[in-house]
Design an enzyme around this catalytic site. Sequence first.
Site, PDB file in Angstrom:
ATOM      1  N   TRP A  21       4.050  -2.751   5.093  1.00  0.00           N
ATOM      2  CA  TRP A  21       2.825  -2.114   4.608  1.00  0.00           C
ATOM      3  C   TRP A  21       1.683  -3.136   4.633  1.00  0.00           C
ATOM      4  O   TRP A  21       0.554  -2.829   5.030  1.00  0.00           O
ATOM      5  CB  TRP A  21       3.063  -1.582   3.194  1.00  0.00           C
ATOM      6  N   ASP A  51      11.054  -2.516   7.776  1.00  0.00           N
ATOM      7  CA  ASP A  51      10.656  -1.197   7.302  1.00  0.00           C
ATOM      8  C   ASP A  51       9.172  -0.994   7.562  1.00  0.00           C
ATOM      9  O   ASP A  51       8.354  -1.866   7.278  1.00  0.00           O
ATOM     10  CB  ASP A  51      10.934  -1.072   5.803  1.00  0.00           C
ATOM     11  N   TYR A  56       0.921   3.257   8.141  1.00  0.00           N
ATOM     12  CA  TYR A  56       0.507   1.879   7.850  1.00  0.00           C
ATOM     13  C   TYR A  56      -0.456   1.429   8.950  1.00  0.00           C
ATOM     14  O   TYR A  56      -0.047   1.065  10.047  1.00  0.00           O
ATOM     15  CB  TYR A  56       1.709   0.933   7.797  1.00  0.00           C
ATOM     16  N   SER A 154      12.224   8.329   1.194  1.00  0.00           N
ATOM     17  CA  SER A 154      11.571   7.340   0.331  1.00  0.00           C
ATOM     18  C   SER A 154      11.002   8.139  -0.835  1.00  0.00           C
ATOM     19  O   SER A 154      10.278   9.121  -0.620  1.00  0.00           O
ATOM     20  CB  SER A 154      10.452   6.617   1.092  1.00  0.00           C
TER      21      SER A 154
END
Length: 329
Positions: A21, A51, A56, A154
């Site tokens: 991120w 991940d 993002y 998630s």
Amino acid sequence: MDERRLGTTSYEITEIGMGTWNIGSDWGDVSEETAHEAVRAALDAGITFLDTADVYGDGRSERVIADVLAEYETDERPVVATKAGRRLDPHEASGYTESNLREFVDRSRDNLDMDSLDLLQLHCPPTDVYYRPETFDALDDLKAEGKLDHYGVSVERVEEGLKAIEYPDVETVQIIFNPFRQRPAELFFEEARRRDIGVIVRVPLASGLLTGQLSKETEFPENDHRNFNREGEAFDRGETFAGVPYERGLEAVDELERLVPEDATMAQFSLRWILDHDAVSTVIPGSTSPNHIRENVIAASLPPLTAEERERTNEIYEAHVADAVHHRW
């Protein structure tokens, strides 16, 4: 680093992974070179789990990962997990249709230059999605078509994780867990172990609080979520400082620092605390600093916390932050 099995997938992954991120968006400005160097540092440190998500940086972190992986000529590449769903506008349960998911999956496959995604996760969807079997049927169809190898979710809340793992082909759950967000260690971890679910821990350092490097004087860039999302103005408040009110978090950190061994950092202590829970498959701290990435990896080789350290950590949690977070998420 030691490896742990990711649920019922075939993947054995390092205990410390990397979240991306930070290199995509919402953490201030990050140059292309800095983003690429961060991923290189993770791979060079032995990390085998990355991940990311399609939102993002509007796919930027996916493309950076693809660029860096193309530089490494090896048969053993890391497992790459991505996420889908947050591109919906408005972000509503009704948007989690097969056609939309198919579009998102194809876009991520292009960004990552992969025929089939290693692991696709629904990206913190509205709670109602977990009560829509047709969404999970769509994921089954995409898997059967060879567009993804495994899928999971998630989640924001423990209850969402518990509902998600009722679906037989959900193999992983990504959830916030750290010394300031302890509720998953109760019923959720017990059920995850029972069902052999892979548990991916995000926000392990509470957006930097648990690094011990923040203070009342710290200023965050305008485009850093630690500036603009403290009260959940842009997305779930629990994603920023793990939902802990900033001033109270700093007070808790002051006490927690007294427990950190001389040969470890606060971040390493926090990561080790997480890894001491055997339900956890991997922890995915994010950073743009190669030095911090290497330091995070060292946490996996530290000895487990003592019973006294665990007890004191729990006491600090109960005294400072539990009433603000425990029953919210």
